[in-house]
Design a protein around this motif. Structure first.
Motif, PDB file in Angstrom:
ATOM      1  N   ARG A  55       0.823  -1.206   0.000  1.00 40.55           N
ATOM      2  CA  ARG A  55       0.000   0.000   0.000  1.00 40.55           C
ATOM      3  C   ARG A  55       0.863   1.264   0.000  1.00 40.55           C
ATOM      4  O   ARG A  55       0.533   2.250  -0.650  1.00 40.55           O
ATOM      5  N   LEU A  56       1.973   1.222   0.741  1.00 32.66           N
ATOM      6  CA  LEU A  56       2.872   2.375   0.766  1.00 32.66           C
ATOM      7  C   LEU A  56       3.449   2.626  -0.631  1.00 32.66           C
ATOM      8  O   LEU A  56       3.495   3.766  -1.100  1.00 32.66           O
ATOM      9  N   LYS A  57       3.846   1.557  -1.319  1.00 30.96           N
ATOM     10  CA  LYS A  57       4.385   1.696  -2.675  1.00 30.96           C
ATOM     11  C   LYS A  57       3.303   2.150  -3.653  1.00 30.96           C
ATOM     12  O   LYS A  57       3.601   2.864  -4.618  1.00 30.96           O
ATOM     13  N   ALA A  58       2.058   1.726  -3.432  1.00 35.94           N
ATOM     14  CA  ALA A  58       0.975   2.134  -4.328  1.00 35.94           C
ATOM     15  C   ALA A  58       0.668   3.623  -4.169  1.00 35.94           C
ATOM     16  O   ALA A  58       0.438   4.325  -5.150  1.00 35.94           O
ATOM     17  N   ARG A  59       0.675   4.127  -2.940  1.00 35.25           N
ATOM     18  CA  ARG A  59       0.393   5.543  -2.699  1.00 35.25           C
ATOM     19  C   ARG A  59       1.562   6.415  -3.151  1.00 35.25           C
ATOM     20  O   ARG A  59       1.364   7.480  -3.728  1.00 35.25           O
ATOM     21  N   TRP A  60       2.756   5.967  -2.893  1.00 29.21           N
ATOM     22  CA  TRP A  60       3.965   6.735  -3.214  1.00 29.21           C
ATOM     23  C   TRP A  60       4.793   5.930  -4.213  1.00 29.21           C
ATOM     24  O   TRP A  60       5.732   5.248  -3.870  1.00 29.21           O
ATOM     25  N   GLN A  61       4.408   6.043  -5.472  1.00 27.83           N
ATOM     26  CA  GLN A  61       4.998   5.184  -6.493  1.00 27.83           C
ATOM     27  C   GLN A  61       6.451   5.488  -6.806  1.00 27.83           C
ATOM     28  O   GLN A  61       7.104   4.725  -7.511  1.00 27.83           O
ATOM     29  N   ILE A  62       6.968   6.545  -6.225  1.00 34.65           N
ATOM     30  CA  ILE A  62       8.404   6.785  -6.348  1.00 34.65           C
ATOM     31  C   ILE A  62       9.185   5.624  -5.721  1.00 34.65           C
ATOM     32  O   ILE A  62      10.306   5.326  -6.116  1.00 34.65           O
ATOM     33  N   LEU A  63       8.563   4.936  -4.764  1.00 31.66           N
ATOM     34  CA  LEU A  63       9.214   3.793  -4.123  1.00 31.66           C
ATOM     35  C   LEU A  63       9.367   2.613  -5.073  1.00 31.66           C
ATOM     36  O   LEU A  63      10.153   1.707  -4.809  1.00 31.66           O
ATOM     37  N   LEU A  64       8.627   2.635  -6.181  1.00 33.97           N
ATOM     38  CA  LEU A  64       8.774   1.579  -7.182  1.00 33.97           C
ATOM     39  C   LEU A  64      10.023   1.775  -8.024  1.00 33.97           C
ATOM     40  O   LEU A  64      10.459   0.868  -8.718  1.00 33.97           O
ATOM     41  N   LYS A  65      10.575   2.986  -7.979  1.00 31.36           N
ATOM     42  CA  LYS A  65      11.728   3.313  -8.815  1.00 31.36           C
ATOM     43  C   LYS A  65      12.933   3.709  -7.967  1.00 31.36           C
ATOM     44  O   LYS A  65      13.649   4.629  -8.298  1.00 31.36           O
ATOM     45  N   CYS A  66      13.114   3.025  -6.868  1.00 37.77           N
ATOM     46  CA  CYS A  66      14.190   3.407  -5.956  1.00 37.77           C
ATOM     47  C   CYS A  66      15.574   3.195  -6.535  1.00 37.77           C
ATOM     48  O   CYS A  66      16.558   3.637  -5.962  1.00 37.77           O
ATOM     49  N   ASP A  67      15.651   2.543  -7.683  1.00 36.29           N
ATOM     50  CA  ASP A  67      16.964   2.403  -8.311  1.00 36.29           C
ATOM     51  C   ASP A  67      17.424   3.717  -8.926  1.00 36.29           C
ATOM     52  O   ASP A  67      18.557   3.842  -9.364  1.00 36.29           O
ATOM     53  N   ASP A  68      16.526   4.722  -8.932  1.00 36.44           N
ATOM     54  CA  ASP A  68      16.877   6.043  -9.454  1.00 36.44           C
ATOM     55  C   ASP A  68      17.598   6.913  -8.424  1.00 36.44           C
ATOM     56  O   ASP A  68      18.062   7.992  -8.757  1.00 36.44           O
ATOM     57  N   CYS A  69      17.641   6.489  -7.162  1.00 39.99           N
ATOM     58  CA  CYS A  69      18.260   7.331  -6.136  1.00 39.99           C
ATOM     59  C   CYS A  69      19.407   6.582  -5.452  1.00 39.99           C
ATOM     60  O   CYS A  69      19.516   5.364  -5.538  1.00 39.99           O
ATOM     61  N   SER A  70      20.222   7.333  -4.770  1.00 38.02           N
ATOM     62  CA  SER A  70      21.378   6.737  -4.113  1.00 38.02           C
ATOM     63  C   SER A  70      20.956   5.965  -2.864  1.00 38.02           C
ATOM     64  O   SER A  70      19.917   6.238  -2.267  1.00 38.02           O
ATOM     65  N   LEU A  71      21.760   5.008  -2.474  1.00 37.34           N
ATOM     66  CA  LEU A  71      21.470   4.210  -1.278  1.00 37.34           C
ATOM     67  C   LEU A  71      21.451   5.070  -0.023  1.00 37.34           C
ATOM     68  O   LEU A  71      20.710   4.774   0.917  1.00 37.34           O
ATOM     69  N   GLU A  72      22.244   6.130  -0.001  1.00 35.57           N
ATOM     70  CA  GLU A  72      22.278   7.014   1.164  1.00 35.57           C
ATOM     71  C   GLU A  72      20.954   7.760   1.328  1.00 35.57           C
ATOM     72  O   GLU A  72      20.535   8.066   2.430  1.00 35.57           O
ATOM     73  N   LEU A  73      20.284   8.044   0.210  1.00 40.30           N
ATOM     74  CA  LEU A  73      19.028   8.785   0.236  1.00 40.30           C
ATOM     75  C   LEU A  73      17.831   7.885   0.530  1.00 40.30           C
ATOM     76  O   LEU A  73      16.804   8.344   1.032  1.00 40.30           O
ATOM     77  N   LEU A  74      17.939   6.614   0.256  1.00 41.71           N
ATOM     78  CA  LEU A  74      16.811   5.697   0.350  1.00 41.71           C
ATOM     79  C   LEU A  74      16.114   5.682   1.711  1.00 41.71           C
ATOM     80  O   LEU A  74      14.881   5.785   1.756  1.00 41.71           O
ATOM     81  N   PRO A  75      16.823   5.576   2.851  1.00 41.35           N
ATOM     82  CA  PRO A  75      16.109   5.597   4.134  1.00 41.35           C
ATOM     83  C   PRO A  75      15.314   6.882   4.352  1.00 41.35           C
ATOM     84  O   PRO A  75      14.196   6.844   4.877  1.00 41.35           O
ATOM     85  N   THR A  76      15.852   8.011   3.927  1.00 39.31           N
ATOM     86  CA  THR A  76      15.150   9.284   4.072  1.00 39.31           C
ATOM     87  C   THR A  76      13.915   9.312   3.181  1.00 39.31           C
ATOM     88  O   THR A  76      12.853   9.802   3.598  1.00 39.31           O
ATOM     89  N   LEU A  77      14.022   8.780   1.983  1.00 40.33           N
ATOM     90  CA  LEU A  77      12.887   8.730   1.061  1.00 40.33           C
ATOM     91  C   LEU A  77      11.761   7.875   1.637  1.00 40.33           C
ATOM     92  O   LEU A  77      10.595   8.285   1.632  1.00 40.33           O
ATOM     93  N   VAL A  78      12.089   6.715   2.155  1.00 38.72           N
ATOM     94  CA  VAL A  78      11.072   5.830   2.739  1.00 38.72           C
ATOM     95  C   VAL A  78      10.437   6.488   3.965  1.00 38.72           C
ATOM     96  O   VAL A  78       9.207   6.470   4.127  1.00 38.72           O
TER      97      VAL A  78
END
Length: 141
Positions: A55-78
């Protein structure tokens, strides 16, 4: 059950049993009814978590494309997506079930074999047994 416990993460059979990772009993014909019930409840809890992330990925579909951001940014994005989700919930902005159509549940690669027994923590069996007793005391459900 009279013994204080710390938080644990839920894992599947491929994870090593640790006092902080709760995993099911190995499925075989020797499992007791209590152990089968424990495995069932653990699987149900794990499915709730998977559904929440879906449901989180469905609401915030940017989470489906997390390969577009750096690993350091990922925890902050989530974390930002979780906070925004809570804001939406607090302001009665409902979840739209149609969003799920664009979100296919994907299986992330997992190890095929269970973790070696040498990685398991002997004290962790006591934690799992205590949780098993607790589930049994709660009755059906």
């Amino acid at each position: 059950m009279g013994k204080a416990q710390k938080y644990v993460l839920l894992g599947d059979a491929t994870y090593p049993l640790q006092d902080w990772i709760l995993k099911p009993y190995q499925e075989d014909e020797n499992l007791t009814q209590r152990q089968l019930q424990f495995n069932y409840r653990l699987k149900r809890a794990h499915s709730v978590i998977e559904n929440a992330f879906l449901r989180l990925k469905a609401r915030w579909q940017i989470l489906l494309k997390c390969d577009d951001c750096s690993l350091e940014l990922l925890p902050t994005l989530v974390l930002a997506c979780c906070i925004l989700h809570n804001i939406c919930e607090a302001h009665d902005n409902p979840f739209n079930e149609e969003w799920l159509e664009g979100t296919e549940p994907t299986e992330l690669p997992k190890p095929c074999q269970p973790a070696p027994a040498a990685m398991e923590d002997g004290r962790a069996e006591q934690v799992r047994e205590l949780m098993c007793q607790y589930f049994e005391s709660c009755g059906e459900g």
